[in-house]
Design a protein around this motif. Structure first.
Motif, mmCIF file in Angstrom:
data_model
loop_
_atom_site.group_PDB
_atom_site.id
_atom_site.type_symbol
_atom_site.label_atom_id
_atom_site.label_comp_id
_atom_site.label_asym_id
_atom_site.label_seq_id
_atom_site.Cartn_x
_atom_site.Cartn_y
_atom_site.Cartn_z
ATOM 1 N N VAL A 88 48.309 11.693 64.494
ATOM 2 C CA VAL A 88 47.745 10.911 65.599
ATOM 3 C C VAL A 88 47.896 9.410 65.332
ATOM 4 C CG1 VAL A 88 46.168 12.690 66.435
ATOM 5 C CG2 VAL A 88 45.433 11.145 64.615
ATOM 6 N N ASN A 89 48.888 9.057 64.514
ATOM 7 C CA ASN A 89 49.235 7.655 64.209
ATOM 8 C C ASN A 89 48.106 6.853 63.572
ATOM 9 O OD1 ASN A 89 51.876 7.906 65.077
ATOM 10 N ND2 ASN A 89 51.319 7.440 67.205
ATOM 11 N N VAL A 90 47.385 7.480 62.657
ATOM 12 C CA VAL A 90 46.354 6.777 61.892
ATOM 13 C C VAL A 90 46.788 6.769 60.433
ATOM 14 C CG1 VAL A 90 43.947 6.801 61.141
ATOM 15 C CG2 VAL A 90 44.529 7.453 63.486
ATOM 16 N N ASP A 91 46.871 5.580 59.848
ATOM 17 C CA ASP A 91 47.269 5.447 58.449
ATOM 18 C C ASP A 91 46.020 5.297 57.588
ATOM 19 O OD1 ASP A 91 48.476 5.019 56.046
ATOM 20 O OD2 ASP A 91 49.648 3.280 56.683
ATOM 21 N N VAL A 92 45.580 6.397 57.003
ATOM 22 C CA VAL A 92 44.355 6.420 56.212
ATOM 23 C C VAL A 92 44.517 5.605 54.931
ATOM 24 C CG1 VAL A 92 42.741 7.919 54.975
ATOM 25 C CG2 VAL A 92 43.661 8.631 57.176
ATOM 26 N N GLU A 93 45.686 5.663 54.308
ATOM 27 C CA GLU A 93 45.898 4.900 53.074
ATOM 28 C C GLU A 93 45.820 3.399 53.326
ATOM 29 O OE1 GLU A 93 49.292 6.116 50.822
ATOM 30 O OE2 GLU A 93 48.683 8.214 50.841
ATOM 31 N N ALA A 94 46.379 2.935 54.431
ATOM 32 C CA ALA A 94 46.297 1.511 54.766
ATOM 33 C C ALA A 94 44.844 1.124 55.041
ATOM 34 C CB ALA A 94 47.161 1.198 55.982
ATOM 35 N N TRP A 95 44.119 1.992 55.734
ATOM 36 C CA TRP A 95 42.700 1.727 55.997
ATOM 37 C C TRP A 95 41.929 1.646 54.681
ATOM 38 C CZ3 TRP A 95 38.897 5.407 54.736
ATOM 39 C CH2 TRP A 95 37.605 5.028 55.071
ATOM 40 N N TYR A 96 42.169 2.591 53.776
ATOM 41 C CA TYR A 96 41.446 2.609 52.507
ATOM 42 C C TYR A 96 41.758 1.369 51.669
ATOM 43 C CZ TYR A 96 39.837 3.979 47.896
ATOM 44 O OH TYR A 96 39.209 3.985 46.684
ATOM 45 N N THR A 97 43.030 0.976 51.605
ATOM 46 C CA THR A 97 43.379 -0.186 50.789
ATOM 47 C C THR A 97 42.843 -1.482 51.396
ATOM 48 O OG1 THR A 97 45.547 -0.312 51.853
ATOM 49 C CG2 THR A 97 45.429 0.837 49.750
ATOM 50 N N SER A 98 42.624 -1.499 52.716
ATOM 51 C CA SER A 98 42.111 -2.717 53.343
ATOM 52 C C SER A 98 40.584 -2.817 53.266
ATOM 53 C CB SER A 98 42.536 -2.790 54.809
ATOM 54 O OG SER A 98 41.867 -1.793 55.566
ATOM 55 N N MET A 99 39.925 -1.722 52.890
ATOM 56 C CA MET A 99 38.457 -1.746 52.784
ATOM 57 C C MET A 99 38.014 -2.689 51.681
ATOM 58 S SD MET A 99 37.287 2.243 53.141
ATOM 59 C CE MET A 99 36.058 1.971 51.915
ATOM 60 N N ARG A 100 36.901 -3.347 51.911
ATOM 61 C CA ARG A 100 36.299 -4.173 50.862
ATOM 62 C C ARG A 100 35.637 -3.239 49.863
ATOM 63 N NH1 ARG A 100 31.322 -7.646 51.686
ATOM 64 N NH2 ARG A 100 31.241 -8.717 49.700
ATOM 65 N N LYS A 101 35.911 -3.422 48.584
ATOM 66 C CA LYS A 101 35.421 -2.497 47.570
ATOM 67 C C LYS A 101 34.682 -3.237 46.459
ATOM 68 C CE LYS A 101 39.466 0.275 48.466
ATOM 69 N NZ LYS A 101 40.143 -0.665 49.327
ATOM 70 N N SER A 102 33.747 -2.525 45.865
ATOM 71 C CA SER A 102 33.066 -3.058 44.693
ATOM 72 C C SER A 102 33.549 -2.275 43.475
ATOM 73 C CB SER A 102 31.555 -2.920 44.842
ATOM 74 O OG SER A 102 31.196 -1.558 44.887
ATOM 75 N N PRO A 103 33.474 -2.859 42.294
ATOM 76 C CA PRO A 103 33.948 -2.148 41.108
ATOM 77 C C PRO A 103 33.078 -0.943 40.784
ATOM 78 C CG PRO A 103 33.220 -4.369 40.543
ATOM 79 C CD PRO A 103 33.027 -4.195 42.009
ATOM 80 N N LEU A 104 33.722 0.136 40.327
ATOM 81 C CA LEU A 104 32.997 1.298 39.844
ATOM 82 C C LEU A 104 32.731 1.094 38.363
ATOM 83 C CD1 LEU A 104 34.851 4.352 41.421
ATOM 84 C CD2 LEU A 104 32.616 3.462 42.002
ATOM 85 N N VAL A 105 31.533 1.372 37.956
ATOM 86 C CA VAL A 105 31.191 1.250 36.553
ATOM 87 C C VAL A 105 31.058 2.649 35.993
ATOM 88 C CG1 VAL A 105 29.489 0.424 34.909
ATOM 89 C CG2 VAL A 105 30.017 -0.925 36.940
ATOM 90 N N GLY A 106 31.753 2.902 34.897
ATOM 91 C CA GLY A 106 31.692 4.209 34.269
ATOM 92 C C GLY A 106 31.487 4.069 32.779
ATOM 93 N N HIS A 107 31.418 5.194 32.124
ATOM 94 C CA HIS A 107 31.228 5.208 30.678
ATOM 95 C C HIS A 107 32.349 6.018 30.062
ATOM 96 C CE1 HIS A 107 27.324 3.404 31.198
ATOM 97 N NE2 HIS A 107 27.100 4.280 32.156
ATOM 98 N N PHE A 108 32.983 5.445 29.047
ATOM 99 C CA PHE A 108 34.082 6.107 28.370
ATOM 100 C C PHE A 108 33.908 5.926 26.877
ATOM 101 C CE2 PHE A 108 38.481 5.982 26.692
ATOM 102 C CZ PHE A 108 38.831 7.282 27.005
ATOM 103 N N ARG A 109 33.676 7.029 26.194
ATOM 104 C CA ARG A 109 33.492 7.026 24.742
ATOM 105 C C ARG A 109 32.465 5.988 24.289
ATOM 106 N NH1 ARG A 109 39.778 7.972 23.233
ATOM 107 N NH2 ARG A 109 39.835 10.086 23.990
ATOM 108 N N GLY A 110 31.328 5.978 24.965
ATOM 109 C CA GLY A 110 30.222 5.121 24.561
ATOM 110 C C GLY A 110 30.287 3.686 25.042
ATOM 111 N N ARG A 111 31.342 3.327 25.790
ATOM 112 C CA ARG A 111 31.464 1.958 26.288
ATOM 113 C C ARG A 111 31.341 1.957 27.799
ATOM 114 N NH1 ARG A 111 37.113 0.167 24.062
ATOM 115 N NH2 ARG A 111 37.519 1.802 25.549
ATOM 116 N N THR A 112 30.821 0.884 28.352
ATOM 117 C CA THR A 112 30.775 0.718 29.796
ATOM 118 C C THR A 112 32.099 0.147 30.256
ATOM 119 O OG1 THR A 112 28.401 0.341 29.728
ATOM 120 C CG2 THR A 112 29.560 -0.387 31.699
ATOM 121 N N VAL A 113 32.683 0.767 31.272
ATOM 122 C CA VAL A 113 34.004 0.385 31.754
ATOM 123 C C VAL A 113 33.927 0.121 33.248
ATOM 124 C CG1 VAL A 113 36.379 1.154 32.037
ATOM 125 C CG2 VAL A 113 35.115 1.824 30.017
#
Length: 124
Positions: A88-113
């Motif tokens: 239906v001519n909707v580009d979801v990837e373009a919409w997603y990349t144009s969204m304003r985003k905040s960083p995701l904070v995760g934990h990897f081997r005891g460190r905050t990433v």
């Protein structure tokens, strides 16, 4: 996915699939945990440092596991959704990349990433 046994001979010269990586790590810890032929091995893609290889992020699911939301959003949700919405001519990837985003904070081997600059949770 299903694992071929023996691991080293079956995947020689190739990158191991995620389930084989988890099976190999388990077998390295305890040889009795070596899977039988075509056994299904559950795995998840966990949080990790930005730019890490996929094989480094694969792990066996546990209650304390933190999934890599960006990986699952980009590879398991956006791609199939984009294929459907293109009808239906909707580009979801373009919409997603144009969204304003905040960083995701995760934990990897005891460190905050902080994983990149992406994240849908900010919008909820």
């Amino acid at each position: 996915s299903k694992v071929r046994v023996p691991l080293e001979e079956s995947y020689r010269g190739k990158t191991l699939p995620p389930s084989a990586v988890v099976a190999k790590r388990a077998a390295d810890r305890d040889p009795m945990l070596l899977p039988v032929y075509k056994e299904r091995i559950p795995y998840i893609i966990a949080n990790g440092p930005p730019g890490a290889r996929l094989t480094d992020l694969v792990e066996s699911p546990t209650p304390k596991s933190r999934i890599n939301a960006l990986y699952y959003i980009r590879h398991k949700i956006l791609r199939p959704l984009n294929r459907i919405m293109r009808l239906v001519n909707v580009d979801v990837e373009a919409w997603y990349t144009s969204m304003r985003k905040s960083p995701l904070v995760g934990h990897f081997r005891g460190r905050t990433v902080v994983a990149g600059k992406g994240g849908i949770p900010r919008h909820f």
